[in-house]
Design a protein around this motif. Structure first.
Motif, PDB file in Angstrom:
ATOM      1  N   SER A  37     -69.476 -81.229  31.043  1.00 14.75           N
ATOM      2  CA  SER A  37     -69.666 -80.214  32.656  1.00 14.75           C
ATOM      3  C   SER A  37     -71.104 -79.844  33.359  1.00 14.75           C
ATOM      4  O   SER A  37     -71.042 -79.936  34.882  1.00 14.75           O
ATOM      5  CB  SER A  37     -69.727 -79.295  32.374  1.00 14.75           C
ATOM      6  OG  SER A  37     -67.809 -78.777  31.171  1.00 14.75           O
ATOM      7  N   LEU A  38     -71.804 -80.780  32.923  1.00 14.84           N
ATOM      8  CA  LEU A  38     -73.148 -81.012  33.537  1.00 14.84           C
ATOM      9  C   LEU A  38     -72.759 -82.040  34.629  1.00 14.84           C
ATOM     10  O   LEU A  38     -74.151 -82.291  34.888  1.00 14.84           O
ATOM     11  CB  LEU A  38     -73.881 -80.855  32.960  1.00 14.84           C
ATOM     12  CG  LEU A  38     -74.130 -79.995  31.833  1.00 14.84           C
ATOM     13  CD1 LEU A  38     -75.204 -79.580  30.183  1.00 14.84           C
ATOM     14  CD2 LEU A  38     -74.590 -78.091  32.750  1.00 14.84           C
ATOM     15  N   SER A  39     -71.910 -82.548  34.733  1.00 21.03           N
ATOM     16  CA  SER A  39     -71.770 -84.171  35.806  1.00 21.03           C
ATOM     17  C   SER A  39     -71.165 -83.463  36.625  1.00 21.03           C
ATOM     18  O   SER A  39     -70.599 -82.308  37.498  1.00 21.03           O
ATOM     19  CB  SER A  39     -70.992 -85.298  34.770  1.00 21.03           C
ATOM     20  OG  SER A  39     -69.624 -84.869  35.410  1.00 21.03           O
ATOM     21  N   SER A  40     -70.979 -84.159  37.550  1.00 23.06           N
ATOM     22  CA  SER A  40     -70.452 -84.241  39.464  1.00 23.06           C
ATOM     23  C   SER A  40     -69.296 -84.539  39.423  1.00 23.06           C
ATOM     24  O   SER A  40     -68.503 -84.768  40.319  1.00 23.06           O
ATOM     25  CB  SER A  40     -71.564 -83.926  40.462  1.00 23.06           C
ATOM     26  OG  SER A  40     -71.611 -85.904  40.092  1.00 23.06           O
ATOM     27  N   ASP A  41     -68.544 -84.822  37.961  1.00 25.58           N
ATOM     28  CA  ASP A  41     -67.487 -85.574  38.383  1.00 25.58           C
ATOM     29  C   ASP A  41     -66.092 -84.612  38.058  1.00 25.58           C
ATOM     30  O   ASP A  41     -65.712 -84.655  37.043  1.00 25.58           O
ATOM     31  CB  ASP A  41     -67.411 -86.710  37.477  1.00 25.58           C
ATOM     32  CG  ASP A  41     -65.689 -87.627  37.172  1.00 25.58           C
ATOM     33  OD1 ASP A  41     -65.161 -87.175  38.225  1.00 25.58           O
ATOM     34  OD2 ASP A  41     -65.468 -88.029  36.674  1.00 25.58           O
ATOM     35  N   THR A  42     -66.154 -84.256  39.226  1.00 23.63           N
ATOM     36  CA  THR A  42     -65.328 -82.514  39.082  1.00 23.63           C
ATOM     37  C   THR A  42     -63.410 -82.729  38.378  1.00 23.63           C
ATOM     38  O   THR A  42     -63.239 -82.451  38.148  1.00 23.63           O
ATOM     39  CB  THR A  42     -65.181 -82.079  40.701  1.00 23.63           C
ATOM     40  OG1 THR A  42     -66.468 -81.993  40.885  1.00 23.63           O
ATOM     41  CG2 THR A  42     -64.097 -81.037  40.441  1.00 23.63           C
ATOM     42  N   ALA A  43     -63.243 -84.061  39.141  1.00 20.06           N
ATOM     43  CA  ALA A  43     -62.030 -84.336  39.027  1.00 20.06           C
ATOM     44  C   ALA A  43     -61.872 -85.130  37.784  1.00 20.06           C
ATOM     45  O   ALA A  43     -60.795 -84.067  36.879  1.00 20.06           O
ATOM     46  CB  ALA A  43     -60.893 -85.588  40.033  1.00 20.06           C
ATOM     47  N   ASN A  44     -62.106 -85.557  37.009  1.00 20.41           N
ATOM     48  CA  ASN A  44     -62.348 -86.214  36.036  1.00 20.41           C
ATOM     49  C   ASN A  44     -62.617 -85.086  34.520  1.00 20.41           C
ATOM     50  O   ASN A  44     -61.587 -84.879  33.962  1.00 20.41           O
ATOM     51  CB  ASN A  44     -63.013 -87.232  35.656  1.00 20.41           C
ATOM     52  CG  ASN A  44     -62.696 -88.804  35.857  1.00 20.41           C
ATOM     53  OD1 ASN A  44     -61.587 -88.630  36.344  1.00 20.41           O
ATOM     54  ND2 ASN A  44     -63.484 -89.541  36.075  1.00 20.41           N
ATOM     55  N   LEU A  45     -63.731 -84.197  35.016  1.00 25.35           N
ATOM     56  CA  LEU A  45     -64.161 -82.775  34.027  1.00 25.35           C
ATOM     57  C   LEU A  45     -62.623 -81.826  34.390  1.00 25.35           C
ATOM     58  O   LEU A  45     -62.266 -81.322  33.175  1.00 25.35           O
ATOM     59  CB  LEU A  45     -64.893 -82.261  34.957  1.00 25.35           C
ATOM     60  CG  LEU A  45     -65.305 -80.681  34.253  1.00 25.35           C
ATOM     61  CD1 LEU A  45     -65.611 -81.208  33.274  1.00 25.35           C
ATOM     62  CD2 LEU A  45     -66.532 -80.049  34.922  1.00 25.35           C
ATOM     63  N   TRP A  46     -62.428 -81.967  36.014  1.00 23.35           N
ATOM     64  CA  TRP A  46     -60.606 -81.369  35.673  1.00 23.35           C
ATOM     65  C   TRP A  46     -59.892 -81.353  34.853  1.00 23.35           C
ATOM     66  O   TRP A  46     -59.100 -81.065  34.231  1.00 23.35           O
ATOM     67  CB  TRP A  46     -60.590 -81.015  37.153  1.00 23.35           C
ATOM     68  CG  TRP A  46     -59.447 -79.852  37.294  1.00 23.35           C
ATOM     69  CD1 TRP A  46     -59.211 -78.319  37.637  1.00 23.35           C
ATOM     70  CD2 TRP A  46     -57.353 -80.236  37.688  1.00 23.35           C
ATOM     71  NE1 TRP A  46     -57.463 -77.528  37.374  1.00 23.35           N
ATOM     72  CE2 TRP A  46     -56.803 -79.175  37.282  1.00 23.35           C
ATOM     73  CE3 TRP A  46     -57.210 -81.755  37.330  1.00 23.35           C
ATOM     74  CZ2 TRP A  46     -55.868 -78.857  37.445  1.00 23.35           C
ATOM     75  CZ3 TRP A  46     -55.243 -81.458  37.304  1.00 23.35           C
ATOM     76  CH2 TRP A  46     -55.095 -80.888  37.521  1.00 23.35           C
ATOM     77  N   GLY A  47     -59.220 -82.386  34.705  1.00 20.86           N
ATOM     78  CA  GLY A  47     -58.470 -83.168  34.125  1.00 20.86           C
ATOM     79  C   GLY A  47     -58.226 -83.386  32.704  1.00 20.86           C
ATOM     80  O   GLY A  47     -57.662 -82.947  31.798  1.00 20.86           O
TER      81      GLY A  47
END
Length: 188
Positions: free
Chosen positions: A155-165
């Motif tokens: 969650s601390l990364s900026s990879d929103t799409a993979n985090l959401w999935g």
């Protein structure tokens, strides 16, 4: 009470921007959402609460802009039956326990989104970790606590799409595990 959020995560939240805090809180809330929505879906009179909850989780993902009514949403969440002061001591049923933690997580996520404060975000993460720790204690080999810790780091990364999935998938798995703990009702 000590926070369960790992020191590295807490430090990253303190060092991070408001968007990092909001993304972390949104992801925590997303992972807990199926526990409220799924466990309260059949409860009469909770339709508006379900809609409000789902919309609030969705709105948290807009990390680039503050929610103008976030403080009001925190107040509305505090009116949910799960967060009533006399309720915490009387929660004994599996569905009530995990619905409580889901509402508590969203309450802290909304506060974090509003304040962009790392301590509010850590409270959100703490609620999710507490619930997953309890679930792991009651289901041998579940592994939800370790997964929550891993996803909090992600969650601390900026990879929103993979985090959401990943958050949606984790939420579904939690819900399945909790459903497995609820005694099946027998019908005549």
């Amino acid at each position: 009470m000590a926070k369960l959020v790992e020191k590295a995560v807490a430090q990253a939240l303190h060092d991070g921007s408001g968007e990092v805090i909001c993304l972390y809180a949104a992801a925590c809330a997303e992972r807990m959402a199926p526990l409220f929505i799924g466990l309260r879906a059949e409860v009469p009179g909770r339709e508006a609460d379900l809609d409000f909850y789902a919309q609030s989780v969705s709105d948290l993902w807009h990390t680039d802009r503050p929610l103008a009514d976030a403080a009001e949403r925190v107040h509305l969440l505090e009116q949910f039956p799960e967060l009533q002061p006399d309720r915490e001591e009387t929660i004994t049923d599996v569905a009530d326990t995990y619905a409580y933690f889901a509402v508590l997580t969203l309450r802290h996520a909304m506060a974090a989104h509003h304040s962009r404060n790392a301590d509010d975000a850590a409270s959100c993460g703490h609620a999710a970790l507490t619930a997953m720790g309890m679930l792991d204690q009651n289901v041998a080999g579940a592994g939800h606590l370790a997964e929550e810790q891993r996803l909090q780091h992600l969650s601390l990364s900026s990879d929103t799409a993979n985090l959401w999935g990943a958050s949606v998938t984790a939420g579904r798995e939690r819900f399945r595990t909790v459903l497995g703990r609820i005694p099946r009702q027998t019908f005549p």
